[in-house]
Structure formats: structure tokens, C-alpha cells
Design an enzyme around this catalytic site. Structure first.
Site, PDB file in Angstrom:
ATOM      1  N   ARG A   1     -16.930  14.000   9.404  1.00 46.15           N
ATOM      2  CA  ARG A   1     -15.721  13.568   9.897  1.00 46.15           C
ATOM      3  C   ARG A   1     -15.661  12.173  10.078  1.00 46.15           C
ATOM      4  NH1 ARG A   1     -17.170  18.222  12.675  1.00 46.15           N
ATOM      5  NH2 ARG A   1     -15.770  20.172  12.266  1.00 46.15           N
TER       6      ARG A   1
ATOM      7  N   LYS B   1      -6.031   3.456   3.512  1.00 48.67           N
ATOM      8  CA  LYS B   1      -5.591   4.763   2.813  1.00 48.67           C
ATOM      9  C   LYS B   1      -6.597   4.914   1.693  1.00 48.67           C
ATOM     10  CE  LYS B   1      -1.307   4.950   1.593  1.00 48.67           C
ATOM     11  NZ  LYS B   1      -0.033   4.887   1.072  1.00 48.67           N
TER      12      LYS B   1
ATOM     13  N   GLU C   1       0.894  -5.812  -8.532  1.00 51.93           N
ATOM     14  CA  GLU C   1       0.909  -5.381  -7.122  1.00 51.93           C
ATOM     15  C   GLU C   1       1.034  -6.901  -6.363  1.00 51.93           C
ATOM     16  OE1 GLU C   1       1.040  -3.165  -5.245  1.00 51.93           O
ATOM     17  OE2 GLU C   1       0.430  -1.430  -6.535  1.00 51.93           O
TER      18      GLU C   1
ATOM     19  N   LYS D   1      -0.299  -7.546   2.994  1.00 49.29           N
ATOM     20  CA  LYS D   1      -0.765  -6.175   2.940  1.00 49.29           C
ATOM     21  C   LYS D   1      -1.416  -5.954   4.337  1.00 49.29           C
ATOM     22  CE  LYS D   1      -2.785  -1.810   1.143  1.00 49.29           C
ATOM     23  NZ  LYS D   1      -2.989  -1.014   0.082  1.00 49.29           N
TER      24      LYS D   1
ATOM     25  N   GLU E   1       1.551   4.748   8.088  1.00 45.51           N
ATOM     26  CA  GLU E   1       2.777   4.654   7.135  1.00 45.51           C
ATOM     27  C   GLU E   1       3.833   5.601   7.922  1.00 45.51           C
ATOM     28  OE1 GLU E   1       3.112   4.486   2.333  1.00 45.51           O
ATOM     29  OE2 GLU E   1       1.946   6.338   3.406  1.00 45.51           O
TER      30      GLU E   1
ATOM     31  N   ARG F   1       4.833   0.272   6.755  1.00 44.05           N
ATOM     32  CA  ARG F   1       4.021   0.402   5.518  1.00 44.05           C
ATOM     33  C   ARG F   1       4.515   0.827   4.482  1.00 44.05           C
ATOM     34  NH1 ARG F   1      -2.441   2.075   5.689  1.00 44.05           N
ATOM     35  NH2 ARG F   1      -2.830   1.392   3.845  1.00 44.05           N
TER      36      ARG F   1
ATOM     37  N   ASN G   1       5.452   0.265  -0.869  1.00 40.69           N
ATOM     38  CA  ASN G   1       5.692   1.419  -2.003  1.00 40.69           C
ATOM     39  C   ASN G   1       6.883   0.685  -2.860  1.00 40.69           C
ATOM     40  OD1 ASN G   1       3.384   3.128  -1.799  1.00 40.69           O
ATOM     41  ND2 ASN G   1       4.689   4.048   0.080  1.00 40.69           N
TER      42      ASN G   1
ATOM     43  N   HIS H   1       7.001   1.850  -6.365  1.00 39.10           N
ATOM     44  CA  HIS H   1       6.074   3.084  -6.527  1.00 39.10           C
ATOM     45  C   HIS H   1       6.584   4.441  -6.744  1.00 39.10           C
ATOM     46  CE1 HIS H   1       3.446  -0.334  -5.711  1.00 39.10           C
ATOM     47  NE2 HIS H   1       2.321   0.435  -5.503  1.00 39.10           N
TER      48      HIS H   1
ATOM     49  N   HIS I   1       4.708   6.055  -9.792  1.00 41.16           N
ATOM     50  CA  HIS I   1       4.007   7.090  -9.596  1.00 41.16           C
ATOM     51  C   HIS I   1       4.488   8.216 -10.411  1.00 41.16           C
ATOM     52  CE1 HIS I   1       2.083   6.014  -5.118  1.00 41.16           C
ATOM     53  NE2 HIS I   1       1.612   5.404  -6.248  1.00 41.16           N
TER      54      HIS I   1
ATOM     55  N   HIS J   1      -2.281   1.429 -13.654  1.00 34.54           N
ATOM     56  CA  HIS J   1      -1.180   1.432 -12.361  1.00 34.54           C
ATOM     57  C   HIS J   1      -0.177   0.468 -12.176  1.00 34.54           C
ATOM     58  CE1 HIS J   1       0.142   2.250  -8.102  1.00 34.54           C
ATOM     59  NE2 HIS J   1      -0.364   1.258  -7.706  1.00 34.54           N
TER      60      HIS J   1
END
Length: 521
Positions: free
Chosen positions: A284, A306, A348, A390, A400, A404, A408, A411, A415, A427
Site C-alpha cells: 500500500r 501521478k 510538453e 508543473k 486533479e 491540475r 492536460n 491531451h 490520448h 507521446h
């Protein structure tokens, strides 16, 4: 702890101005010992001279300089006469001391009639010349190098300093529930040692292209007293699957990994995503230190906590928020990247320019060739700026739930491209086309029009700005699964202006199709 740079020089040389500008560029605090003296005495420096005399001031100055040199990790500016003290000159040994030189005429213009400078109150020009002549040998004695500041803008002086100080690490703090640093610099692999404290074992996740670097990292881990376990995973997106993660967990189980042990991810963004997910789920949550080796990994994937893997339903739909203990961005790895991969990472960086830091765009536009040079000061600068963007966003919004989502930008369409292309596209290439799509959506919805500027910036870096036609239905289906969507409502990040992104839900399907037609190539 000691400063990354200490400025000395005569009055009017720009120590405070240039020092503050360098500190800002590095993302470090700035300290001016004259300001420290005034704070210590509780009165301005001219009053110290009037009330107590120069000897008392010099005693306070020696105390302030010693404190700054011994306990400040940013940039320090010393008063013009600080080098007069032999003990101060001795303290400066071993520091990066920069002598900011200036000609007499320029110095006189900058200091004016000597207001606020007690030693220059009477006949400023003659006194300043005397001081400069007397102190020049001392400045040269303590300095590692000198930089002329005559008729030069501070930004240009800072550019020179960044090149000449090469190797100075920049610490970008990332806040939130678990604070850590993203460290940017050269030769940072040995910087992993402090983050191994208490660990008996360290799993090093890497893909085949990074085998040599992973072996070197394993040797550093062993020197630190922990046992390294090298775990090779498939390269790129092929490694970001639940099956690969499960295989890693089996290795951790066989090695008897406990909660005090650590996972190290060394490689591109796919490897750091996987390493973070493996660490987040094992027991965990165990420590993870990310060592991204691609520009994309440094400015995006490794920073922010993330983590995730891909499934047949889409990219990064399975994952966890798990902040690392540190992110070590060794710029030396950029020289090993294929040119196409470096350019893809710049997508990016450019994204951060559009959503938050327009200076990134201006610097790329001023010299796109330097932006593509893995050893250039400009690339190091814009990469650090992107990391800082960032870091600031995720500090405010780790999970997010708000700001945040702005990261994106471009994106949603990107994606979708990646998914229908079965992740064969880089990417960054997909993000470049995604930003063109978002720019067209912005124009179509009556927001700011950045279509031409987006195309020009991306084209100058050799990035794609179009996508083949005939695949709208597939793309639309993939976009409907986007994480920003709420129920049947699709949401996009668009620009109200450069630096002013917004999460919007007023885009019609007709506008979406029209934007696609605009990027068909």
C-alpha cells in the site's frame, strides 16, 4: 549547505540585480548581505555609518557574510567592501565567487550621486574610482571568474552565468501532502544516496536501453549499504501494463521487500509511470525515487505523483497518486536521446508555455535551434521552467480536482491518437497535434486565437501539426473516455488567453469535427 554563487564587485556593478535574476532563474532564494546588516542593526546602512561609524559597520558586515556563506543554499550578494576583511576572503575560499566588473563611467551612472551609499556622499566619481582601484586586486583574488556588466541587460548576464556555472543543481520544490524536490542538473545519480536511508533493498526498474545506467546506479546503491535488485521491463508503452507491474511485484515479494525499502525508476516517462505504480501498490505504498532520462519524463511524467498503466480501454486509466521521495533530472541523459525523442519532449515544454509561462514560448521562438540542442543553456532553462510550472500546479492540486486538469492542454486529442494508433506514436508528437486541435477549438469557440503561433512554434521544432483524415469516429470514441469527461459531457482544456487556461464543456460535436478537419493532413 552553501550558496551556489556569491557575487562580489564595486558599487554599481549590478550585484543585487543580477544576483536576484540568477536566483529566480535557478528557482533559489536570493540573499543580499547589506539587507541582512540593516535588519540586524534595525536601521538603514547610512544611519549605521552616522551613528556608529564605518568600523562598527564592518564588524556587522563580517558577521552577516559569515552567516550567509555558512547557511544559505541560494545566491548571495556581498557589499562592495566586504572583501576588505581578510577573514571574509578566507571564508570565500571554496565558494563559487563571481566578480561582476563594471567600468567607472557606467558605475557612476548607476550609483548616481551616491544616495544611500555613505562612502560616496562626497565627490562620488573620484571616490568611486579610488575604491575600485584599491579593491580590484581583492575581487580578482577571491573570484573564480569575472563577468563584465557594462551596457548589458541582466537577462543576458544571467545567460552567461548559467553557462559558466554549469553543473549547479536547481532545486524545484513540490509541495502538498508529501513535499519533495525535483532536482535539475548534471551528474545527479549519486544524489540518490540520501533517499536510501533506512532501506535494506532497492529495486531498480529500467528498460533494456538503460541497462548500463541502471548497473551504475546499482553500484551506487551497493556503496550506500543497500542491496540492489535490477528489474528489466519492456521498453516504452509496452512496459506500462498490469501484467508487467504484477511481474515486478512478484520480484519484490521474492526479495522480501518491506515498507522501509525503496523502488528506483530510471528511464523514460513510461518507466517512471510504472515504477511509481509498482511502489504505490506494494504494501500500500513504499518509497519511490524517480530518475527520468528523457526530456518528456523530466518535465512531465516523473513530477507530480501521478502513476499508472495502460489498458485496452485507454491510456493511464489505472493508477494511483503516489508522490516520489525525489525526482532527479540529470540533464546529461538528454545528450543520449535520439533527436526525435528530444523534440517530442519539447512538446510538453511548449505546452507549459501556453498554459502558464509565456517566457518559454519567447525563448523557443528566439532560438529554436538551441532548444533542440541537448547541451544548450536555453534547453536547460526552458526545461527547468516547465518543471517549475508543473510543480506549482501539482502543489496546489495533487489529485486533479481543479487546476491540475490544465496540464492536460492538448491531451484529450493526443490520448485519442495514441489509443487508436496502439501507442506507436510518441507521446510528445501526439501532444503537438493535440495542441493544434485545441488551438482550432479555441478559435472556433470564440476564445483566443493561437492557431498560427502554435503551428509556428511546433513546426520550428520539427513537431507534427496534422493527423491523417478518415478516422473521426474512432477518435471521437476514444475522446469520450477522457478522464476530464463528466458523464456524457465532454470537457476540454482551452485557452482564454496565453497563460489563462480554462476547463470548458461548451464545445459542440460540430466544432469538434470542424477542428479535426482543420488538422487533417
Amino acid at each position: 549547505m552553501k550558496p551556489v554563487a556569491v557575487f562580489v564587485g564595486p558599487p554599481g556593478s549590478g550585484k543585487s540585480t543580477v544576483g536576484a535574476a540568477l536566483a529566480e532563474r535557478l528557482g533559489l532564494p536570493f540573499r543580499d548581505t547589506d539587507a541582512d546588516i540593516a535588519a540586524l542593526a534595525g536601521k538603514p546602512i547610512p544611519e549605521i555609518f552616522i551613528d556608529h561609524g564605518e568600523e562598527h559597520f564592518r564588524a556587522l558586515e563580517r558577521e552577516a557574510v559569515a552567516a550567509a556563506l555558512g547557511g544559505h543554499h541560494g545566491v548571495v550578494s556581498l557589499g562592495g567592501g566586504a572583501v576588505l576583511a581578510a577573514e571574509t576572503r578566507e571564508l570565500l575560499r571554496g565558494h563559487r565567487v563571481v566578480f561582476l566588473n563594471v567600468g567607472l563611467s557606467e558605475a557612476v551612472k548607476r550609483v548616481g550621486l551616491g544616495g544611500g551609499r555613505p562612502l560616496l556622499e562626497m565627490n562620488p566619481r573620484a571616490t568611486l574610482k579610488l575604491l575600485m582601484d584599491q579593491r580590484l586586486p581583492l575581487y580578482e583574488e577571491v573570484a573564480a571568474f569575472a563577468v563584465d556588466t557594462d551596457e548589458r541587460e541582466p537577462a543576458l548576464i544571467v545567460d552567461e552565468l548559467m553557462a559558466r556555472l554549469g553543473g549547479v543543481p536547481v532545486f524545484v520544490p513540490v509541495g502538498g501532502a508529501a513535499e519533495y524536490d525535483a532536482v535539475v542538473g548534471h551528474g545527479l545519480a549519486r544524489g540518490v544516496t540520501p533517499y536510501l536511508k533506512g532501506a535494506a533493498k532497492a529495486a531498480i526498474l529500467h528498460a533494456a536501453p538503460m541497462s548500463e545506467a541502471a548497473a551504475e546506479l546499482a553500484a551506487i546503491v551497493a556503496e550506500a549499504g543497500a542491496r540492489p535488485y535490477l528489474i528489466e521491463v519492456p521498453d516504452a508503452e509496452a512496459g506500462k501494463t498490469v501484467a508487467v507491474a504484477e511481474a515486478c511485484w512478484e520480484r519484490l515479494g521474492a526479495a522480501g521487500f518491506t515498507r522501509t525499502d525503496v523502488v528506483l525508476g530510471i528511464g523514460g516517462g513510461a518507466v517512471t509511470d510504472l515504477a511509481g505504480y509498482v511502489a504505490a501498490c506494494w504494501l500500500r505504498g513504499v518509497r519511490v525515487v524517480q530518475i527520468p532520462t528523457s526530456l518528456l519524463g523530466m518535465v512531465d511524467a516523473a513530477v507530480g505523483g501521478k502513476t499508472g498503466v495502460n489498458t485496452s480501454a485507454g491510456k493511464n486509466l489505472v493508477g494511483a497518486f503516489h508522490p516520489p521521495a525525489a525526482v532527479l533530472c540529470d540533464l546529461g541523459f538528454l545528450a543520449t536521446l535520439p533527436a526525435a525523442d528530444l523534440a517530442a519532449g519539447l512538446a510538453e515544454v511548449v505546452k507549459c508555455g501556453f498554459i502558464a509561462d509565456a517566457e518559454i514560448l519567447r525563448r523557443v521562438e528566439s532560438d529554436p535551434k538551441a532548444a533542440l540542442d541537448p547541451e544548450s543553456v536555453l534547453l536547460a532553462d526552458i526545461a527547468t521552467r516547465a518543471i517549475r510550472v508543473k510543480a506549482e500546479v501539482v502543489t496546489e492540486d495533487l489529485r486533479e480536482t481543479g487546476r491540475r486538469a490544465f496540464l492536460n492542454y492538448g491531451h484529450t486529442f493526443a490520448h485519442a491518437i495514441e489509443k487508436i494508433e496502439d501507442y506507436r506514436w510518441r507521446h510528445g508528437d501526439a501532444v503537438a497535434v493535440g495542441m493544434m486541435y485545441a488551438a482550432h477549438l479555441g478559435r472556433l469557440t470564440g476564445r483566443v486565437d493561437v492557431v498560427d503561433r502554435t503551428r509556428a512554434v511546433l513546426t520550428s521544432l520539427g513537431l507534427p501539426v496534422s493527423y491523417p483524415g478518415g478516422r473521426w469516429d474512432e477518435l471521437l470514441g476514444a475522446m469520450r473516455v477522457d478522464k476530464k469527461s463528466v458523464g456524457a459531457t465532454m470537457r476540454f482544456v482551452l485557452l482564454e488567453d496565453i497563460g489563462r487556461p480554462a476547463l470548458v464543456s461548451d464545445v459542440t460535436e460540430e466544432q469538434m469535427r470542424a477542428a479535426y478537419a482543420a488538422v487533417e493532413g
